[in-house]
Write an enzyme that holds these catalytic residues in place. Structure first.
Site, mmCIF file in Angstrom:
data_model
loop_
_atom_site.group_PDB
_atom_site.id
_atom_site.type_symbol
_atom_site.label_atom_id
_atom_site.label_comp_id
_atom_site.label_asym_id
_atom_site.label_seq_id
_atom_site.Cartn_x
_atom_site.Cartn_y
_atom_site.Cartn_z
ATOM 1 N N CYS B 130 26.368 40.346 -28.711
ATOM 2 C CA CYS B 130 25.111 40.263 -29.765
ATOM 3 C C CYS B 130 24.127 41.295 -29.080
ATOM 4 O O CYS B 130 23.165 40.898 -28.264
ATOM 5 C CB CYS B 130 24.624 38.814 -29.986
ATOM 6 S SG CYS B 130 23.066 38.775 -31.007
ATOM 7 N N CYS B 133 20.270 40.360 -29.610
ATOM 8 C CA CYS B 133 19.825 39.226 -28.843
ATOM 9 C C CYS B 133 19.641 39.507 -27.612
ATOM 10 O O CYS B 133 18.494 39.537 -27.109
ATOM 11 C CB CYS B 133 21.025 38.065 -28.656
ATOM 12 S SG CYS B 133 21.729 37.362 -30.157
ATOM 13 N N ASP B 134 20.584 40.234 -26.730
ATOM 14 C CA ASP B 134 20.605 40.257 -25.378
ATOM 15 C C ASP B 134 20.208 41.565 -25.005
ATOM 16 O O ASP B 134 20.025 41.933 -23.822
ATOM 17 C CB ASP B 134 21.988 39.813 -24.752
ATOM 18 C CG ASP B 134 22.467 38.403 -24.982
ATOM 19 O OD1 ASP B 134 21.381 37.584 -25.301
ATOM 20 O OD2 ASP B 134 23.582 38.102 -24.983
#
Lengths: 81, 302
Positions: B130, B133-134
């Protein structure tokens, strides 16, 4: 009341879901945006050994990812303690 | 006995449910969680009627629309299987079972794994699926993005201002992505494109420290602290294996009216065959599946 911290990034959907969940539960928490605060990011990674978000710190325990059941468990333990 | 049980609440399932609610059908929308893959989308620039949005904004609007249409979502349901019964079907989840005349499967897909040494070991320790996200955690670091499709190039697009250097490692000779994305990526100075390269191993100690790829029978190593894997999708169809026909690609075989091999069971979105994975296609297929399910019911009634 013990402190709850949510380490998150801006666009991460699971971070948003985790924050909404805590809001729903009516608990106070501190939000730390690790995409801006690099020192906090390092601190988070050092504490948990994990590079993913969200990370939710409850009672000094860190839950990686939006894990409803684990969050609920820690919230219950926190209320008791 | 429900008219229709919709499994999965990504864009296909949500669209089907909106139509089911407005047609006053007796329906259920079962899902593990509300959302789907667009939750993890950065920018969305190709949805008709919306000039520019993000996965987060789009999902918020979708949620508002579900509320406006009074769509009820049964969250936290992990579907175990579908059984044929006399009057229709029985959908079995970890929480219970639901009898219905028709079923729409809209369970989407999940990121495909490389299945190489180091991948599992360093998951969340530099390996991520992701990027939005990261990705921000890779600030100032050198990273590798593995893949050559839209998702891989979008990951590069999202992280190119965050990471110091990006190695884009593609198995093929050419990218299989939208041209505008390829143009963008090629204009970034901190992106090094490596083609015809097979990723073999992810290295690390506590966290990721490198990646090994093979090109023309030689192995190379790049020093990176992060690896974003975007090599396509695996359809979420394990629970219907043996019940329904799948195509060679592991997706549910459908015709152009979203019929599956089992009459009364329809499939829509990324879990269905079609090889093109777009939000607007999923929405259209969710709509088609529901309308065909309604038609199936109408023909069935005496």
């Amino acid at each position: 009341m013990a402190k709850i911290r949510v380490y998150s990034t801006k666009m991460c959907p699971y971070c948003r879901m985790a924050k909404e969940y805590l809001e729903e539960k009516g608990v106070e928490f501190e939000e730390i945006d690790v995409s801006i605060d690099r020192e906090a990011a390092q601190e988070m990674i050092k504490k948990s050994g994990q590079m993913g978000v969200p990370q939710i710190e409850i009672n000094k325990r860190i839950i990686v990812g939006f894990d409803k059941e684990e969050i609920e468990k820690e919230l219950k333990a926190m209320k008791k303690g | 006995m429900y008219d229709v049980v919709i499994i999965g609440a990504g864009i296909a399932g949500q669209t089907a449910a909106i139509y089911a609610a407005r047609k006053r059908m007796d329906y259920l929308l079962l899902t593990k969680e509300l959302g789907g893959q667009f939750l993890e989308s950065g920018e969305i620039l190709n949805y008709p009627g919306i000039v520019r949005t993000t996965g987060a904004e789009f999902s918020a609007v979708m949620r508002e629309q579900l509320e406006f249409t009074n769509v009820k979502v049964w969250e936290g349901e992990v579907i175990k299987g579908i059984k044929k019964i006399k009057a229709g079907f029985k959908v079995v989840s970890d929480k219970g079972s639901y009898e219905t005349q028709t079923v729409i499967i809209a369970t989407g897909a999940r990121p495909r794994r490389l299945s190489i040494p180091g991948e599992e070991e360093f998951r969340n320790k530099g390996v991520t699926y992701c990027s939005i996200c990261d990705g921000p955690l890779f600030s100032g670091l050198d990273i590798a993005v593995v893949g050559g499709g839209n998702s891989a190039l979008e990951a590069v697009d999202f992280t190119h201002k965050i990471a110091k250097k990006i190695y884009l490692i593609n198995m093929g000779k050419k990218f299989s992505a939208h041209e505008y994305l390829i143009e963008r990526i090629e204009s970034y100075e901190n992106v090094e494109v490596i083609t015809e390269a097979e990723t073999k191993e992810i290295l690390g100690d506590e966290f990721v420290t490198g990646l090994v790829y093979k090109k023309k029978r030689r192995k190379y190593r790049v020093d990176v602290q992060g690896v974003i894997v975007e090599i396509g999708r695996t359809a979420n169809v394990d629970f219907v294996k043996g019940f329904i026909e799948l195509d060679d690609n592991g997706h549910i075989a459908v015709d152009c009216q979203m019929n599956t091999s089992v009459p009364g069971v329809f499939a829509a979105g990324d879990c269905a065959a079609g090889r093109e994975y777009q939000y607007v296609i999923s929405a259209g297929q969710g709509c088609m599946a529901l309308l065909k399910a309604a038609r199936y019911l109408a023909n069935r009634r005496p």
